[in-house]
Design an enzyme around this catalytic site. Structure first.
Site, PDB file in Angstrom:
ATOM      1  N   CYS A   2       0.904  -1.134   0.000  1.00  0.00           N
ATOM      2  CA  CYS A   2       0.000   0.000   0.000  1.00  0.00           C
ATOM      3  C   CYS A   2       0.954   1.197   0.000  1.00  0.00           C
ATOM      4  O   CYS A   2       1.945   1.204   0.719  1.00  0.00           O
ATOM      5  CB  CYS A   2      -0.839  -0.025   1.265  1.00  0.00           C
TER       6      CYS A   2
ATOM      7  N   HIS B  30       4.017   7.716   7.891  1.00  0.00           N
ATOM      8  CA  HIS B  30       3.350   7.496   6.600  1.00  0.00           C
ATOM      9  C   HIS B  30       2.053   8.277   6.464  1.00  0.00           C
ATOM     10  O   HIS B  30       1.454   8.307   5.400  1.00  0.00           O
ATOM     11  CB  HIS B  30       3.100   6.013   6.353  1.00  0.00           C
TER      12      HIS B  30
END
Lengths: 477, 135
Positions: free
Chosen positions: A98, A400
């Site tokens: 991802c 992130h």
């Protein structure tokens, strides 16, 4: 702060060996005192559990977006000795690679006179949400090439430009991919989903570069104040999910075979050098390549739509960079003052290599690697650059995203998706989603403030701020 | 026999109760479909699942993973999930309808079934389970 956790610096917290039995190294996470109250006991427990895994080096780490996940905490980073250490799908997650990419355009917000048409066309062109199927039919040969060559396959198949590959972590392809360990089930799920966005926190977002914080790095990254960018966030779809499921079961058996004692079944693992460990690593890398090709295909579709509606030339829409959030990779780092190959697991964390690191393209060699941090819906996103401090402190890693603070079920109960959509529309931010409940799940209030999280990573020095982007329109999966 | 959702920051935990293990398995399957597609009643497409494992927790992981695989790979929304266990064997009959964006687009994408804390507990009223789905 949670009992047993010690503050060791203005922004550093330590979970000492002994916090739970079997820890081989301490845990360490980075947070401001203000954000420290958001950390759940479950996340600290998971950080400590990672510290029990064989071959772990120096610390079980978590970035400032740390929160409670499964296996590793979200925001977790751990490096393992390449000979004596393990590999675990619990440190990667179901959505292998991802990740997020950012593309510039020559447009300004004033050029988006048909913003609604543009958003509708993007929503129509990129399949989003649960059950979405690709409009392209991939052959088995395409799928094989996609898993072996990643973004490079996509570009050669006509979904992009050669320069796109240069501006991606690993040039959009992990050479370690071994498709022999990707099951027929995983392939079956991967075939119809190439070029689809998925659901949950995946999105496409049109943004404007609102503020430049480091003019030199911004210029190298091609970021110009007042211009429009597109951010793409998605992963390896059903193929990666199935690879994780398949290997989790295999590795559980291996855990017993190699007499590894685990505090959590999701941390199922095997020595990196074992047949089971190598099989998972090869299949995980193949899934990571699928994800890079997937984001490349989506970016290609978006470029076509943007060109058609705004007139911006396809080849003037340049990829800044593409980073993975969920991946395990073999990298060289300095451990105890010596160069050493380790397997770095990043679970909801971004690689943030400093200047002159290998794997950086020439145009980013002086600046460090671009780090792309999406904000929650309707809030700021940021571009940062990797630093030498990250190489020393965090195995070249940073946060992130903003990090959730409210569960999805709470969000659905408490937040009115339609209300959020209308409120954002009043601010000039268009939101399109398969349904309003999806908007509630990912509403701004369910995350920490992205600006507070990035200010922590900037202050620690594990990446530094380059630019702030503000949303113009969101297509949510 | 019931299920309810528990808070988890990143993902979703489902709390399931049932008189028998069969109940637990079929409720867990129904909850999985509910999370992904909302409540559904459509039938017409049948599938059967046969699996074997002597550990009921691992067998449940395998069953739900198989349900997720069938649903995702064939685009079927299952509304009836009947499970018959005779450990180590599981036989299940699934009945559902094709995915339709108009009726089934209300849900979250489940990426996987977590082994984290997966353990069916037996008590005086039957069985309970907390299970984490990655969404």
């Amino acid at each position: 702060m949670i009992d047993g956790v010690q503050q060791t610096g203005p922004l550093e917290w330590e979970v000492p060996v002994g916090y739970i039995p079997g820890m081989r190294v301490p845990g360490r996470f980075f947070l401001s005192t203000a954000l420290a109250s958001t950390v759940e006991t479950g996340a600290v427990q998971q950080l400590a559990q990672v510290a029990t895994l064989p071959g772990i080096q120096t610390h079980s780490l978590a970035m400032p977006d740390i929160h409670w996940g499964y296996g590793f905490p979200i925001g977790g980073v751990a490096a393992f000795d390449i000979e004596q250490g393990i590999i675990s799908p619990g440190g990667v997650g179901f959505d292998i690679n991802c990740g997020v990419r950012l593309m510039t355009t020559p447009l300004t917000p004033a050029d988006l006179t048909q913003k609604k048409e543009l958003v509708n066309a993007l929503f129509g062109a990129v399949p989003v949400g649960v059950g979405a199927r690709s409009k392209k039919t991939l052959s088995q040969a395409d799928l094989t090439a996609m898993m072996q060559q990643g973004a490079g396959w996509a570009v050669r198949a006509g979904y992009g430009m050669p320069d796109d590959i240069i501006h991606s972590e690993e040039q959009g392809c992990m050479k370690d991919a071994d498709i022999a360990f990707v099951s027929d089930k995983a392939r079956l799920r991967g075939l119809p989903q190439g070029g689809t966005l998925g659901a949950g926190n995946h999105f496409l977002e049109l943004q404007v570069v609102q503020e430049i914080l480091d003019p030199v790095a911004a210029s190298a990254f091609g970021l110009v104040q007042g211009t429009v960018c597109l951010m793409i966030h998605c992963g390896s779809r059903g193929l990666g999910h199935q690879v994780c499921t398949d290997h989790l079961r295999e590795l559980e058996q291996a855990t017993k075979k190699y007499h590894i004692h685990l505090p959590d079944r999701q941390l199922a693992c095997a020595p990196l050098t074992s047949p089971e460990g190598m099989a998972y690593f090869g299949a995980m890398a193949a899934s990571a390549n699928y994800a890079w090709a997937n984001r490349q295909m989506i970016m290609h579709e978006a470029r076509i739509i943007i060109e058609k509606i705004t007139g911006a030339p396809y080849d003037e829409m340049r990829l800044v960079y593409d980073v993975a959030h969920n991946v395990a990779k073999k990298e060289e780092h300095i451990v105890d003052e010596r160069k050493k190959m380790v397997c770095v697991h990043r679970k909801g964390a971004t690689r943030a290599f400093g200047p002159k690191s290998p794997d950086l393209p020439n145009d980013y060699a002086k600046t460090g690697q671009p780090v792309i941090i999406p904000g929650s819906m309707g809030t700021s996103s940021f571009v940062l650059a990797g630093t030498d401090t990250a190489m020393k402190k965090t195995f070249g890693s940073t946060c992130h995203g903003a990090g959730r603070v409210m569960s999805r079920s709470q969000a659905k109960k408490k937040i009115d998706g339609k209300g959020i959509r209308e409120k954002l529309a009043k601010q000039g931010i268009l939101v399109r989603a398969p349904h309003d409940a999806a908007i509630a799940e990912e509403a701004p209030g369910v995350y920490k403030s992205s600006s507070e999280v990035v200010s922590v990573v900037d202050a620690i020095g594990i990446s530094h701020l380059v630019a702030r982007l503000e949303p113009l329109a969101v297509i949510k999966g | 026999m019931s299920y309810s959702f528990r808070d988890h920051t990143a993902d979703i935990i489902v709390h399931i109760t049932g008189k028998t293990l069969d109940d637990i398995y079929s409720e867990a399957g129904t909850a999985l479909m509910d999370i992904m597609y909302g409540k559904s009643t459509g039938t017409g497409i049948q599938r059967t699942v046969s699996l074997k494992n002597s550990d009921p927790d691992t067998l449940l992981f395998d069953f739900l993973s198989e349900l997720l695989f069938l649903s995702d790979s064939e685009n079927i929304v299952f509304s009836s999930i009947v499970v018959s266990l005779s450990l180590p064997c599981l036989n299940a009959t699934l009945d559902g309808e094709p995915f339709s964006p108009d009726r089934h687009a209300g849900g979250m994408e489940v990426k996987g079934i977590s082994l984290s804390g997966l353990h069916i507990v037996k008590d005086e009223d039957g069985y309970t389970l907390d299970i984490l789905f990655d969404v």
